[in-house]
Design a protein around this motif. Structure first.
Motif, PDB file in Angstrom:
ATOM      1  N   GLN A 133       0.817  -1.216   0.000  1.00  0.00           N
ATOM      2  CA  GLN A 133       0.000   0.000   0.000  1.00  0.00           C
ATOM      3  C   GLN A 133       0.850   1.264   0.000  1.00  0.00           C
ATOM      4  OE1 GLN A 133      -2.774   0.114   3.255  1.00  0.00           O
ATOM      5  NE2 GLN A 133      -4.114   1.609   2.279  1.00  0.00           N
ATOM      6  N   THR A 134       2.085   1.182   0.493  1.00  0.00           N
ATOM      7  CA  THR A 134       2.936   2.379   0.536  1.00  0.00           C
ATOM      8  C   THR A 134       3.262   2.899  -0.860  1.00  0.00           C
ATOM      9  OG1 THR A 134       4.998   1.075   0.573  1.00  0.00           O
ATOM     10  CG2 THR A 134       3.993   1.600   2.700  1.00  0.00           C
ATOM     11  N   ALA A 135       3.062   2.061  -1.889  1.00  0.00           N
ATOM     12  CA  ALA A 135       3.311   2.525  -3.255  1.00  0.00           C
ATOM     13  C   ALA A 135       2.361   3.651  -3.637  1.00  0.00           C
ATOM     14  CB  ALA A 135       3.171   1.361  -4.234  1.00  0.00           C
ATOM     15  N   LEU A 136       1.218   3.732  -2.974  1.00  0.00           N
ATOM     16  CA  LEU A 136       0.272   4.817  -3.273  1.00  0.00           C
ATOM     17  C   LEU A 136       0.854   6.175  -2.908  1.00  0.00           C
ATOM     18  CD1 LEU A 136      -2.995   3.085  -2.036  1.00  0.00           C
ATOM     19  CD2 LEU A 136      -2.444   3.691  -4.401  1.00  0.00           C
ATOM     20  N   LYS A 137       1.771   6.202  -1.938  1.00  0.00           N
ATOM     21  CA  LYS A 137       2.426   7.450  -1.562  1.00  0.00           C
ATOM     22  C   LYS A 137       3.816   7.586  -2.179  1.00  0.00           C
ATOM     23  CE  LYS A 137       0.088   8.048   2.906  1.00  0.00           C
ATOM     24  NZ  LYS A 137       0.270   8.191   4.385  1.00  0.00           N
ATOM     25  N   ARG A 138       4.518   6.459  -2.291  1.00  0.00           N
ATOM     26  CA  ARG A 138       5.900   6.494  -2.742  1.00  0.00           C
ATOM     27  C   ARG A 138       6.030   6.476  -4.264  1.00  0.00           C
ATOM     28  NH1 ARG A 138       8.438   1.451   0.175  1.00  0.00           N
ATOM     29  NH2 ARG A 138      10.265   2.094  -1.048  1.00  0.00           N
ATOM     30  N   GLY A 139       4.979   6.033  -4.947  1.00  0.00           N
ATOM     31  CA  GLY A 139       5.072   5.855  -6.384  1.00  0.00           C
ATOM     32  C   GLY A 139       5.556   4.453  -6.718  1.00  0.00           C
ATOM     33  N   GLU A 140       5.883   4.199  -7.963  1.00  0.00           N
ATOM     34  CA  GLU A 140       6.271   2.859  -8.399  1.00  0.00           C
ATOM     35  C   GLU A 140       7.518   2.376  -7.648  1.00  0.00           C
ATOM     36  OE1 GLU A 140       7.832   0.879 -12.531  1.00  0.00           O
ATOM     37  OE2 GLU A 140       5.914   1.982 -12.604  1.00  0.00           O
ATOM     38  N   ILE A 141       7.465   1.129  -7.190  1.00  0.00           N
ATOM     39  CA  ILE A 141       8.554   0.520  -6.421  1.00  0.00           C
ATOM     40  C   ILE A 141       9.005  -0.744  -7.147  1.00  0.00           C
ATOM     41  CG2 ILE A 141       9.217  -0.501  -4.208  1.00  0.00           C
ATOM     42  CD1 ILE A 141       6.864   1.028  -2.938  1.00  0.00           C
ATOM     43  N   VAL A 142      10.313  -0.976  -7.182  1.00  0.00           N
ATOM     44  CA  VAL A 142      10.866  -2.221  -7.700  1.00  0.00           C
ATOM     45  C   VAL A 142      11.803  -2.785  -6.635  1.00  0.00           C
ATOM     46  CG1 VAL A 142      12.246  -3.330  -9.494  1.00  0.00           C
ATOM     47  CG2 VAL A 142      10.731  -1.421 -10.083  1.00  0.00           C
ATOM     48  N   GLU A 143      11.602  -4.051  -6.274  1.00  0.00           N
ATOM     49  CA  GLU A 143      12.454  -4.669  -5.265  1.00  0.00           C
ATOM     50  C   GLU A 143      12.557  -6.169  -5.542  1.00  0.00           C
ATOM     51  OE1 GLU A 143      10.529  -3.677  -1.598  1.00  0.00           O
ATOM     52  OE2 GLU A 143       9.033  -5.269  -1.783  1.00  0.00           O
ATOM     53  N   TYR A 144      13.511  -6.800  -4.874  1.00  0.00           N
ATOM     54  CA  TYR A 144      13.747  -8.231  -5.040  1.00  0.00           C
ATOM     55  C   TYR A 144      13.419  -8.944  -3.731  1.00  0.00           C
ATOM     56  CZ  TYR A 144      16.192  -7.053  -9.357  1.00  0.00           C
ATOM     57  OH  TYR A 144      16.504  -6.597 -10.624  1.00  0.00           O
ATOM     58  N   ILE A 145      12.601 -10.001  -3.830  1.00  0.00           N
ATOM     59  CA  ILE A 145      12.169 -10.758  -2.659  1.00  0.00           C
ATOM     60  C   ILE A 145      12.617 -12.212  -2.847  1.00  0.00           C
ATOM     61  CG2 ILE A 145      10.171 -11.554  -1.325  1.00  0.00           C
ATOM     62  CD1 ILE A 145       8.662  -9.095  -2.299  1.00  0.00           C
ATOM     63  N   PRO A 146      13.250 -12.828  -1.830  1.00  0.00           N
ATOM     64  CA  PRO A 146      13.583 -14.253  -1.948  1.00  0.00           C
ATOM     65  C   PRO A 146      12.344 -15.049  -2.350  1.00  0.00           C
ATOM     66  CG  PRO A 146      14.608 -13.334   0.005  1.00  0.00           C
ATOM     67  CD  PRO A 146      13.701 -12.258  -0.544  1.00  0.00           C
ATOM     68  N   THR A 147      12.503 -15.963  -3.299  1.00  0.00           N
ATOM     69  CA  THR A 147      11.358 -16.610  -3.942  1.00  0.00           C
ATOM     70  C   THR A 147      10.426 -17.290  -2.954  1.00  0.00           C
ATOM     71  OG1 THR A 147      12.554 -16.907  -6.016  1.00  0.00           O
ATOM     72  CG2 THR A 147      10.686 -18.353  -5.622  1.00  0.00           C
ATOM     73  N   ARG A 148      10.966 -18.070  -2.025  1.00  0.00           N
ATOM     74  CA  ARG A 148      10.082 -18.775  -1.093  1.00  0.00           C
ATOM     75  C   ARG A 148       9.333 -17.781  -0.200  1.00  0.00           C
ATOM     76  NH1 ARG A 148       9.956 -21.548   3.968  1.00  0.00           N
ATOM     77  NH2 ARG A 148       8.448 -23.267   3.798  1.00  0.00           N
ATOM     78  N   GLU A 149       9.991 -16.713   0.207  1.00  0.00           N
ATOM     79  CA  GLU A 149       9.317 -15.702   1.026  1.00  0.00           C
ATOM     80  C   GLU A 149       8.213 -15.018   0.227  1.00  0.00           C
ATOM     81  OE1 GLU A 149      11.985 -13.061   3.067  1.00  0.00           O
ATOM     82  OE2 GLU A 149      13.439 -14.653   3.454  1.00  0.00           O
ATOM     83  N   TYR A 150       8.458 -14.836  -1.059  1.00  0.00           N
ATOM     84  CA  TYR A 150       7.405 -14.249  -1.892  1.00  0.00           C
ATOM     85  C   TYR A 150       6.205 -15.186  -1.990  1.00  0.00           C
ATOM     86  CZ  TYR A 150       4.785 -12.573  -5.863  1.00  0.00           C
ATOM     87  OH  TYR A 150       3.757 -12.147  -6.660  1.00  0.00           O
TER      88      TYR A 150
END
Length: 567
Positions: A320-337
């Motif tokens: 939800q923070t993308a609504l304030k921060r704008g577009e976000i790109v990040e990397y998440i470990p696959t199993r955690e995702y």
């Protein structure tokens, strides 16, 4: 009043049950969470013991357990004993509907030992697993090998058997379909004790296509072979905020994974994972993910987010923070995702523990989250259970992709539930017409997301307290669900039967197609041994006479004609 405005409702008088629900967090904190932790730990130890055994040893134990089930089935006296049910306690199921069919007289068969991963074949890219293997267990085994099930349902507790016999979806379903679409074969014990292997092209192909959505009413599933896919260590996730009305949000969601030129099978244009969360009638965040290597994720300037750590912000709130921060790109470990929604149970955790998302709770107690759904059910009692059925919504609406905007407007108008979860999935045109099926002639319209062989659908996940309840207003939950079911029938949609259903038998078979199912019920002698799928899904208590009368009526009907599989 505009079409999207909900009608004004009178205030609702509160009673003792409201008080018990408001302070239910006390029971959760001091009873449910400690017991959940002990339960999860004991299951984990069992999984570790299983992992220490060779695949050969696990297969040997599996064969012995199958023989025990066959022997137990043959001990049943059809004239004296009730219909066959598993010995699992009603509250253990993750689904929200009442498992009241077990209150009628029944003949129990214990399947509790069927919880092993039997084989991971990286050459054939097949995992062979037993039905009680859950998603947390299977990803713990496969992800270190850089392979995974093609569709991994988000919650750790969801089992292979439940996802096959019922319904399962994930952010990769726009590529691979529902969980059951990724199954290669089923090992099933039929009513007469015969053990068969059903595939799409052997003599049991009709059974293969009939098992999904059948709720275990055609036979006892004891193992399945499921498709594996190659994966990488990280998920590159892009969060894109969307602001507009619900129809505009729906179109942005469609555009996030469906090329407007119709090139739906082009991996360069279609992401590996998709989901959208609608936070208000005017705000949403679309998320698309692509597998990424460890080397790419750790390049200078890239952001790695270990969302699986216990103290981390709950995933839906982080998105939800993308609504304030704008577009976000990040990397998440696959199993955690894969299991990003487990700790907060999507956003239901906020209702269960109102302060559960606060930093201090996450830091000191987040490691014992989430509460186990089955223990929440076991400790709620009859009155609280009925309260949730009336004043809470946990439903999934499977609708054609081009109607998702209409579905969002309907939910806002009738339920006012936010956030909403959107997840696309293919609904394949199969050789046999199954219980769920695409719209006839869909391929002629060339709509966005569709291909010649599959129509794109969307799961609209509706999980939370409705707006009227949060405002203290009158809300009839049963009537709202009936309206939802009618809307789905009118729009060629489907309601997964893990949820509370108000469908009459007539409307159940208007929503689902029963020809192949009833054909297999008779052909494989399930009638008189297993309860029918409608009576297993039906809300309320089932008497033995009610079930037996329905079974007898079905048995007397003429077996419908079913087309044979195409070559």
């Amino acid at each position: 009043m505009s079409d999207l405005e909900a009608a004004l409702r009178p205030k609702r008088k509160k009673n003792m049950i409201d008080f018990l629900v408001q302070f239910r967090w006390i029971v959760v904190i001091f009873v449910v969470l400690p017991l959940s932790f002990l339960y999860y730990f004991s299951i984990y130890l069992g999984d570790v013991r299983s992992d220490c055994k060779s695949f050969k040893q696990r297969q040997k134990e599996h064969d012995e357990n199958v023989k025990k089930v066959v022997k137990r089935l043959k001990e049943r006296n059809a004239s004296k004993d009730g219909l066959v049910c598993t010995a699992r306690k009603p509250w253990v199921a993750v689904g929200m509907r009442n498992v009241d069919y077990k209150r009628a007289r029944h003949f129990e068969v214990d399947l509790s030992s069927f919880r092993n991963v039997l084989d991971i074949d990286k050459e054939r890219m097949i995992a062979r697993v037993e039905p009680l293997v859950n998603m947390g267990q299977i990803t713990r085994v496969t992800v270190p090998m850089n392979v995974a099930l093609a569709v991994v349902a988000e919650l750790d507790d969801l089992t292979v058997g439940g996802l096959i016999n019922g319904y399962g979806i994930e952010g990769s379903s726009h590529l691979y379909g529902l969980f059951s679409d990724t199954v290669v074969s089923y090992e099933v014990i039929l009513a007469d004790g015969q053990v068969v292997r059903a595939t799409k092209d052997n003599e049991y192909s009709d059974l293969f296509y009939a098992i999904p959505w059948s709720q275990g009413t055609l036979g006892l599933l004891v193992s399945a072979e499921i498709k594996l896919i190659p994966i990488k260590e990280y998920m590159k996730l892009t969060y894109k905020p969307v602001v507009g009305n619900l129809k505009e949000i729906a179109q942005a969601y469609i555009d996030s994974f469906s090329p407007r030129d119709g090139d739906q099978d082009n991996p360069a244009k279609v992401p590996d994972f998709v989901e959208t969360m609608v936070y208000t009638p005017t705000e949403a965040v679309c998320m698309t993910g692509r597998y990424a290597s460890k080397e790419e994720a750790k390049q200078k300037g890239n952001v790695i987010n270990n969302v699986g750590w216990w103290f981390k912000t709950w995933f839906y709130q982080h998105a939800q923070t993308a609504l304030k921060r704008g577009e976000i790109v990040e990397y998440i470990p696959t199993r955690e995702y894969y299991h990003r929604h487990t700790r907060c149970l999507y956003w239901e955790g906020k209702l269960i523990l109102p302060f559960g998302d606060q930093w201090w709770f996450r830091f000191f107690f987040g490691w014992i989250m989430p509460p186990k759904v089955s223990l929440l059910k076991a400790t709620q009692g009859e009155y609280i259970r009925n309260y949730y059925h009336e004043y809470h919504v946990i439903q999934d609406m499977l609708v054609p992709l081009y109607k998702v905007g209409d579905a969002l407007e309907w939910v806002h108008r009738e339920m006012e539930v936010y956030p909403l979860w959107l997840c696309p999935h293919r609904l394949y045109r199969l050789p046999l017409k199954t219980m769920v099926y695409p719209e006839p002639g869909f391929e002629l319209h060339r709509r966005q997301g569709d291909t010649q062989y599959a129509q794109m659908y969307t799961d609209v996940g509706v999980y939370y307290a409705p707006g009227p309840i949060l405002r203290g207003e009158v809300f009839d939950g049963a009537e709202a669900v009936r309206k939802m079911e009618s809307w789905l029938i009118e729009n060629h949609g489907f309601q997964p039967q893990y949820a509370v259903s108000e469908l009459t038998e007539k409307n159940f078979w208007r929503m689902f197609d029963g020809d192949l199912y009833e054909h297999c019920r008779k052909k494989y002698k399930a009638i008189g041994t297993f309860m029918s799928v409608y009576y297993k899904s039906k809300k309320g208590r089932k008497t033995e006479k009610e079930v037996q009368d329905a079974e007898q009526e079905t048995a007397e009907l003429e077996t419908p004609e079913v087309d044979e599989p195409a070559d």
